[in-house]
Design an enzyme around this catalytic site. Structure first.
Site, PDB file in Angstrom:
ATOM      1  CB  CYS A 202      18.799  12.428  47.090  1.00  0.00           C
ATOM      2  SG  CYS A 202      19.405  12.372  48.774  1.00  0.00           S
TER       3      CYS A 202
ATOM      4  CG  HIS B 177      15.223  10.419  46.978  1.00  0.00           C
ATOM      5  ND1 HIS B 177      15.971   9.301  47.287  1.00  0.00           N
ATOM      6  CD2 HIS B 177      15.547  11.369  47.904  1.00  0.00           C
ATOM      7  CE1 HIS B 177      16.716   9.571  48.352  1.00  0.00           C
ATOM      8  NE2 HIS B 177      16.481  10.813  48.743  1.00  0.00           N
TER       9      HIS B 177
ATOM     10  CG  ASN C 209      17.382   8.714  52.003  1.00  0.00           C
ATOM     11  OD1 ASN C 209      18.005   8.369  51.012  1.00  0.00           O
ATOM     12  ND2 ASN C 209      17.037   9.967  52.226  1.00  0.00           N
TER      13      ASN C 209
END
Ligand code: ACO
Length: 353
Positions: A114, A280, A310
């Site tokens: 991430c 993020h 995501n």
């Protein structure tokens, strides 16, 4: 010393929109559960055979390169962040170099999940500042839909992730605006491997259970060649990502604000100076928690997890690109990028556009 500026930015998401109700075909879940816990309404899934992590990265890169006013031949270094590469090796950087018919330039893959894009941006920034390269392509791309457990067993993970790519071209700048330096002001990188297994995909790997409390497969009995990837791993569904969601949540809501404040404090800046925070897109609840903690207004935080899920290494460049395309970022604006994820690793970048 020059600083690095984003000279061009692009994003690509597959056409195939998969909403929460579409997932009911595969698993026991609900639109209500997913929206309440994650904020996600829909995500994109790449075409099974025609789109890969690299091809999506190429599409985003074409736009970034065009917007930078250069050609693929002008790129002198590639940094590609992904956790879902086309091949276990070689990395996607060289595949992109080939697909875009670039010169025999260096290509580096970053595996920081991430936080991968912010780490990649930081590496690129150092190369620009030292004068080593003039046009660096930084890409974040993921094809998660290819490697998730779509049965009810894997629902806590699979509903969260989506596919897509984002890219930027970094170039040197010495410009200032109203006496304020433009470009990347600083980047801040951190890790804590203590909880590495909390958010991880163990296989294929060479761990042989060394780090795992619960043995995955019986390695004592394994034949040569089986340890890396075995039938038992497939039979026991040990080839999918593993996540302790609540543990990730607890750490993320501490480290996100910390690394954002680190970036601001380094330059004597306040949260009120920020035009936009691009977090993020892990989970809308995490972003909202960070926003509240830092007392940021709604217009100071850009979220798009509702539409794209995501997308791990792609989430920051996709959100940055979308915010820029929507006119939320103008020349001279102070922007903070921040990410937290598997490792754990976390990072921020503060830049004046
Ligand atoms: N649909 C319906 N029910 C589900 C689903 C689903 N998709 N997934 C899990 N459940 C059930 C579980 O089986 C469990 O049922 P039980 O109580 O009968 O045993 C119940 O929901 C609660 O499960 P938890 O795993 O405790 O769910 P939680 O409330 O913690 O929510 C979530 C899960 C959304 C992942 C949450 O932990 C979270 O927000 N974690 C943060 C981590 C995160 O966002 N990760 C994103 C990727 S990592 C990154 O980008 C940094």
């Amino acid at each position: 010393m020059p600083r690095s500026k984003v000279a061009g930015i692009g994003m690509y998401v597959p056409k195939n929109v998969v909403n929460n109700n579409d997932l009911l075909k595969y698993m026991d879940t609900s639109d209500e559960w997913i929206q309440e816990r994650t904020g996600i309404r829909e995500r994109r899934y790449a075409h099974r055979t025609e789109e890969t992590t690299t091809t999506m990265g190429v599409e985003a890169s074409k736009i970034a390169i065009e917007r930078a006013g250069i050609t693929a031949q002008d790129i002198d270094f590639i940094i590609f962040a992904t956790l879902s590469p086309d091949y276990y090796f070689p990395g996607c950087g060289v595949l992109l170099q080939r697909a875009m018919k670039m010169k025999e330039i260096g290509a580096l893959d970053v595996r920081n999940q991430c936080s991968g894009f912010v780490y990649a941006l930081s590496v690129a920034d150092q190369f620009i500042k030292t004068g080593m390269y003039k046009n660096i392509l930084v890409v974040g791309s993921e094809k998660h839909s290819f490697g998730l457990d779509f049965s009810t067993r894997g629902r806590n993970v699979s509903v969260i992730f989506g596919d897509g790519a984002g890219a930027v071209v970094l170039q040197p700048t010495e410009q200032s605006r109203d006496g304020k330096e433009q470009g990347i002001l600083s980047t801040h990188l951190h890790s804590d491997g203590e909880s590495a297994e909390i958010l991880a995909m163990y296989n294929p790997g060479t761990h042989a259970n060394h780090w795992l409390e619960q043995p995955l497969a019986d390695f004592e009995e394994a034949e040569i060649g089986e340890m890396f990837f075995s039938h038992a791993m497939i039979d026991k569904a040990q080839v999918f990502p593993n996540m302790d969601g609540p543990a990730v949540f607890k750490k993320a809501i501490v480290k996100f604000p910390e690394v954002i404040m680190e970036a601001l404090d380094t330059h004597g800046l306040q949260t009120s100076d920020l035009k936009l925070l691009i977090p993020h897109q892990a989970n809308l609840r995490i972003s909202q928690f960070v926003q509240q903690k830092l007392k940021l207004r709604d217009d100071q935080v850009h979220n798009n997890i509702q539409k794209f899920g995501n997308t791990t290494a792609a989430s920051v460049p996709i959100a940055l690109c979308e915010a820029w395309e929507e006119g939320k970022i103008k020349d001279g604006d102070l922007v903070c990028l921040a990410a937290f994820g598997s490792g754990f690793t976390w990072a921020s970048a503060i830049l004046r556009w």
